[in-house]
Design an enzyme around this catalytic site. Structure first.
Site, short mmCIF file in Angstrom:
data_model
loop_
_atom_site.label_atom_id
_atom_site.label_comp_id
_atom_site.label_asym_id
_atom_site.label_seq_id
_atom_site.Cartn_x
_atom_site.Cartn_y
_atom_site.Cartn_z
N ARG A 27 -6.52 -8.53 -8.41
CA ARG A 27 -7.07 -9.81 -8.38
C ARG A 27 -8.67 -9.71 -8.97
NH1 ARG A 27 -9.49 -9.56 -3.79
NH2 ARG A 27 -8.37 -8.80 -1.98
N GLU A 60 -2.83 6.38 8.23
CA GLU A 60 -3.73 7.25 7.23
C GLU A 60 -4.63 7.85 8.21
OE1 GLU A 60 -5.58 4.77 4.48
OE2 GLU A 60 -4.02 4.73 3.16
N HIS A 65 -13.93 -3.45 9.42
CA HIS A 65 -13.36 -2.99 8.01
C HIS A 65 -13.57 -4.21 7.14
CE1 HIS A 65 -11.59 0.25 10.20
NE2 HIS A 65 -11.04 -0.35 11.23
N LYS A 104 0.74 -1.23 0.02
CA LYS A 104 0.01 0.02 -0.14
C LYS A 104 0.82 1.36 0.14
CE LYS A 104 -4.11 -2.05 2.09
NZ LYS A 104 -3.86 -3.32 2.23
#
Length: 649
Positions: free
Chosen positions: A297, A200, A235, A116
């Protein structure tokens, strides 16, 4: 085109891939672990190869075993599905070296977008907006805590190699940061072999909207519009839909353009998803979305895109991997109607969505929806893998009709033998905010009490439970006949007081604490009980095993058990002196030892199941009498883990 492919996965996605391959005349090879020897994907494939033990690290994550199986069976290509090896660039490279085709993007593309932090740097260079945060290499706990303070709370800690919500923690204040960091790092290491995290800024009222992209080896890249995946718990996505509700044309254009730009930046081939975090505090706008990550994917939620575009994305994957151009180009793709997907899991929503492994005693899916599943009646939901049972997909001309169809399909679905989230999903579909398209990733958290509270069974559900748990056929002639008066008996249900009066001619009076309830025309046929109460026609679905009955009415599920007068344990109560394992799993951390003093709510140990961490807390203040497990030990559901000293009278 290939004549034979190997599927390096299991469960629902393996079955999904087999379905398309068979339609295209392509033979399939399944691989399986010890736990999956009798799994549905094994029986559906043309061939199956055993590759190791039950744990994924002993089977599905062993690239050499998978490659050996492909070579042994003469497969020309390998489809990784999602999870496991699907985003492992080393695996893709090993396949190529072995003379096999990886049905997915290049190893280079996976590397660029798989981590990420690296992906965000790449997107910044490509002019794609990214979420503010720290994406660097320094991983010291104190350093990361300082970075979080600079960003400003709340923040998200995310495993850089993560996915599916694993290795992700929301931290709302500085005091909680280091504990959350340690948990995220351990989960990232266990799930992906990488403890590296990034930090983040957490966007308040965020929506999760993603764009399906597809590229080929001829330089073509298209998008297949967007999906809204904002309904999440811990999440992890629960219900997805396409297209996103209330999506303005200009925002869709900006978002899909950014997604195709991101894919073009790395010369992407195959199926991929660009995920954006979107400001959902008001109407969507063109400068209110930011790149979050790319999944290189096929996504779990790909069926909703297939529904609104009429395309088979697995077929696209196979054709692109075989060197063919994309079947259609951008101007040939249009949105047709609206689609939803609900993920049915073996989990307990009332217990923080803890996984609930077990044997499925009765599995029946509602009509009118597409069903993607990897299980059937009698199969076991293993503690070693993701607890998904199935995906239910609805597609209609309008969002309202598609949601109605999904709700109906969920209400008609039966799944017994373990805890499931079916009732939770049905309530979510009936939620007013969700129904009106007012959603963000915090909706489930805000409405948890309403969505997961226990519900008192209706009198009709009690009637059905009492009849079937006690082996009473409501249509039997001369049922309850006696010479004088009317037959009446106790309900005989554990935890429910009342009686049942037999009126004759399929008519019963149920007597509860709130009064008498009369039901006429009671019939039982093909797993369904129907009756008339006043002017109301009532219907309930049932699953009957021994003296236990599951009754499902209007999406609500109730479990009834006949009282066994010889079962002394049925009247025994519990106490707060012991902590038991709520599921089968591995003890990863033990925080306490004999003699330690604890307060109610203190962390005692961490139990890992299905790659998720569950912290076991002290049920009361007290002193630890005994710790009956150690780190790395395997425990079964119900095992005693920690004992507190008895409280002196």
């Amino acid at each position: 085109m290939f004549t034979k492919i190997l599927i390096a996965n299991r469960g629902e996605i393996a079955c999904r891939i087999i379905k398309t391959a068979k339609r295209m005349g392509i033979a399939t090879v399944a691989v399986y672990s010890d736990a999956d020897a009798n799994a549905l994907h094994v029986t559906l494939a043309d061939e199956a190869v055993h590759i190791g033990g039950s744990a994924a690290t002993d089977s599905y994550l062993l690239s050499e075993r998978v490659i050996e199986a492909a070579q042994q069976t003469g497969a020309q290509a390998v489809h990784p599905g999602y999870g496991f090896l699907s985003e492992n660039p080393e695996f893709a490279e090993k396949l190529v070296k072995a003379g096999l085709v990886f049905i997915g993007p290049s190893a280079d593309a996976i590397r660029k977008m798989g981590l990420k932090d690296q992906a965000k740097h790449l997107m910044e260079e490509a002019g794609v907006p990214v979420v503010p945060g720290y994406h660097g290499v320094e991983q010291g706990a104190c350093f990361l805590a300082d970075e979080a303070a600079k960003i400003g709370y709340p923040v998200l800690i995310k495993a850089r190699a993560g996915g599916g919500g694993k290795g992700m923690r929301l931290v709302e204040k500085a005091d909680d940061f280091k504990a959350a960091l340690g948990s995220a790092q351990r989960e990232g290491k266990a799930s992906f072999g990488d403890a590296h995290v990034l930090i983040e800024k957490y966007i308040t009222a965020p929506r999760h909207i993603e764009v399906q992209v597809f590229g080929d080896s001829h330089g073509n890249i298209v998008h297949l519009f967007e999906r809204d995946c904002s309904l999440q718990r811990r999440h992890q996505k629960v219900i997805e839909e396409a297209p996103a509700p209330d999506m303005p044309t200009d925002v869709r254009a900006a978002m899909t353009m950014a997604a195709t730009r991101a894919a073009a930046e790395i010369n992407y081939e195959g199926a991929g998803t660009i995920e954006f975090i979107v400001d959902g505090s008001g109407p969507l706008h063109t400068d209110g979305f930011w790149f979050m990550e790319m999944n290189t994917r096929l996504q779990v939620e790909h069926p909703v895109t297939e529904a609104i575009t009429g395309q088979d994305l697995v077929e696209w994957q196979l054709r692109v991997a075989a060197g063919e151009p994309l079947p259609v180009l951008q101007d040939q793709l249009v949105i047709n109607g609206h689609a939803f997907e609900a993920r049915i899991y073996a989990e307990d929503p009332q217990n923080d969505f803890m996984p609930a492994p077990g044997t499925l005693s009765d599995v029946r899916f509602g009509a009118g929806c597409r069903v993607d599943t990897g299980v059937q009646t009698g199969d076991k939901v293993s503690p070693f893998y993701d607890p998904m049972i199935a995906k239910l997909i609805s597609h209609e001309a309008t969002r309202n009709d598609a949601l109605t169809r999904l709700r109906q399909g969920l209400n008609e679905t039966i799944c017994t033998g373990t805890q499931t989230n079916l009732t939770f999903l049905a309530r979510l579909c009936a939620d007013e905010d969700f129904s009106q398209g007012r959603l963000d990733t915090g909706l489930i958290g805000r409405k948890g009490d309403c969505l997961m509270q226990s519900t008192t069974p209706s009198p009709f559900a009690v009637l059905v439970g009492a009849l079937l748990a006690n082996g009473i056929d409501p249509q039997q002639e001369r049922l309850g006949w006696q010479l004088w008066g009317k037959t009446q008996q106790a309900l005989g249900l554990s935890g429910i007081n009342g009686s049942l009066q037999f009126e004759g001619d399929c008519r019963f009076t149920l007597i509860l604490e709130d009064g008498a309830h009369v039901f006429e025309g009671v019939t039982y046929h093909n797993g369904q009980v129907s009756a008339l109460s006043g002017i109301k026609n009532l219907i309930a679905l049932v699953s009957h095993t021994g003296n236990s009955v599951m009754v499902k009415q209007d999406g609500e599920q109730f479990d009834f058990h006949a009282v066994d007068p010889l079962d002394v344990s049925a009247t025994e109560g519990g106490n707060a002196d012991c902590v038991f394992a709520p599921m089968t799993g591995i003890v990863s951390i033990v925080h306490v030892a004999s003699g330690d003093t604890v307060q109610k709510g203190d962390a005692l140990l961490v139990l890992e199941a299905m790659k998720m961490e569950h912290v076991m807390l002290a049920p009361r203040d007290g002193v630890i009498a005994d710790v009956m497990c150690k780190a790395s030990s395997a425990v079964d559901e119900g095992n005693q883990l920690v004992v507190l000293q008895e409280v002196a009278e």
